[in-house]
Motif scaffolding. Structure first.
Motif, PDB file in Angstrom:
ATOM      1  N   HIS A  33     -49.598   5.711 -33.722  1.00 56.54           N
ATOM      2  CA  HIS A  33     -49.272   6.288 -32.540  1.00 56.54           C
ATOM      3  C   HIS A  33     -49.721   5.636 -31.102  1.00 56.54           C
ATOM      4  N   TYR A  37     -52.067   8.257 -27.161  1.00 62.79           N
ATOM      5  CA  TYR A  37     -52.275   9.366 -27.964  1.00 62.79           C
ATOM      6  C   TYR A  37     -53.775   9.783 -28.279  1.00 62.79           C
ATOM      7  N   PRO A 211     -48.111  18.863 -30.687  1.00 59.30           N
ATOM      8  CA  PRO A 211     -47.963  17.518 -30.051  1.00 59.30           C
ATOM      9  C   PRO A 211     -46.653  16.761 -30.488  1.00 59.30           C
ATOM     10  N   SER A 212     -46.525  16.619 -31.695  1.00 62.60           N
ATOM     11  CA  SER A 212     -45.362  16.044 -32.399  1.00 62.60           C
ATOM     12  C   SER A 212     -44.023  16.818 -32.043  1.00 62.60           C
ATOM     13  N   SER A 215     -43.791  15.706 -28.237  1.00 66.88           N
ATOM     14  CA  SER A 215     -43.628  14.144 -27.892  1.00 66.88           C
ATOM     15  C   SER A 215     -42.319  13.820 -28.708  1.00 66.88           C
ATOM     16  N   TRP A 270     -57.404  16.096 -28.942  1.00 67.33           N
ATOM     17  CA  TRP A 270     -56.499  16.563 -29.575  1.00 67.33           C
ATOM     18  C   TRP A 270     -56.254  18.275 -29.282  1.00 67.33           C
ATOM     19  N   ARG A 273     -54.629  18.118 -25.879  1.00 67.43           N
ATOM     20  CA  ARG A 273     -53.293  17.846 -26.176  1.00 67.43           C
ATOM     21  C   ARG A 273     -52.548  19.043 -26.570  1.00 67.43           C
ATOM     22  N   SER A 277     -49.238  20.112 -24.812  1.00 65.09           N
ATOM     23  CA  SER A 277     -47.783  20.293 -25.381  1.00 65.09           C
ATOM     24  C   SER A 277     -47.341  21.752 -25.453  1.00 65.09           C
TER      25      SER A 277
END
Length: 326
Positions: A33, A37, A211-212, A215, A270, A273, A277
């Motif tokens: 990452h 991250y 998040p994925s 991002s 996390w 985040r 997100s």
């Protein structure tokens, strides 16, 4: 004579200092990452703390953005000792450490909190033991959230809504089986190819965490995100067995403590985040919904469990241990 002794004393101190510096262990660390991250931030915190508490005897460095290779490459480098440490997702680990495939069984964890309890306890130790046999020592366990389906066509409320849709999955047969059991068509594909494939219609959707999804900008081309929480995959903060064997007991204890603290930091970052997100994708127009009947999705996975236990009867007790964790 005093002057000579003084010079000799200074020289000895200098030589001792130089030897100490020369003996410092340079730990090269792999991270997939970017620097900002949660995982990478936690890894850097770990590196800083280890360097401090060992007074420079161990000097970890973080190489972010996967610049030292793909995860399969990095796994082999850690096993051989070419890399000292890394942060690995357990999804692609199954080919090397079969026991970790248990973690890829859909709905093996009820929620993220249960996963934390399991991996921080006896269950996590069982996976650590399995990894150690492959030359990898798990120091602590990171979070990677829960994975859900998103697609370009419609919201998913029931398993019937998956039927006929083409979903990208990671390269693991259990994920292929998962989509197939729901009536969809699974397509293993490199992560970097997903955006264009969604855009051009090669696939209809994929599955990942908030998040994925955010991002990677997948939300721009696949606006329907349906919360199934079908996969909750822990990640390890790992060190090469060959490197670990050369660490003193005192430093091992300090490194282990730093790893546990890094895991707590990563989990906190996390969660923050994930919330951020979710705000971003909803503000951009993504339609986020929870599935109406999670039990229907879980019931569809029963043949996967039956086949897995039939093929790996030695892992049935581990599955039960996870399911029994509060």
């Amino acid at each position: 004579m005093n002057k000579i002794l003084k010079i000799a004393s200074v020289s000895i101190v200098a030589l001792t200092s130089a030897a100490s510096i020369a003996q410092a262990a340079e730990w090269r660390g792999w991270a997939i990452h970017p620097e900002d991250y949660p995982n990478t931030v936690a890894m850097q915190s770990f590196a800083d703390q280890v360097a401090e508490v060992t007074e420079g005897r161990i000097a970890p460095t973080v190489y972010a953005n996967g610049i030292l290779g793909s995860q399969p490459d990095a796994i082999e480098q850690v096993r051989s000792g070419a890399l000292a440490w890394a942060n690995f997702n357990m999804g692609p680990m199954g080919e090397i450490v079969p026991a970790t495939n248990v973690l890829s069984l859909p709905f093996i964890f009820r929620d993220v909190e249960q996963m934390h309890h399991a991996m921080d306890g006896d269950v996590g130790q069982q996976f650590s033991d399995a990894l150690s046999e492959a030359g990898i020592v798990a120091l602590s366990w990171f979070d990677s959230g829960s994975r859900s389906f998103y697609n370009t066509k419609k919201p998913i409320h029931t398993p019937a809504d998956v039927e006929g849709l083409k979903f990208r999955v990671m390269n693991n047969d259990l994920y292929v089986q998962m989509v197939d059991q729901l009536g969809g068509n699974a397509t293993p594909m490199a992560y970097g190819e997903v955006y264009q494939s969604l855009q051009t219609g090669v696939i209809d959707g994929a599955e990942n965490n908030y998040p994925s999804y955010e991002s990677s900008n997948h939300y721009e081309v696949a606006k329907y995100y349906s919360i199934t929480n079908h996969l909750i995959l822990p990640e390890c903060l790992c060190v090469a067995e060959s490197v670990w064997e050369g660490v003193s007991d005192e430093d091992k204890a300090a490194v282990k403590e730093a790893a546990m603290e890094a895991a707590q930091l990563q989990r906190q970052l996390w969660a923050e985040r994930e919330a951020k997100s979710l705000e971003v994708v909803e503000a951009a127009g993504s339609m986020v919904n929870e599935v109406e009947d999670p039990a229907a999705f879980q019931a569809a996975m029963e043949p996967i469990y039956a086949n897995f236990i039939s093929a790996h009867p030695d892992l049935e007790s581990l599955i039960k241990d996870i399911q029994a964790t509060e």
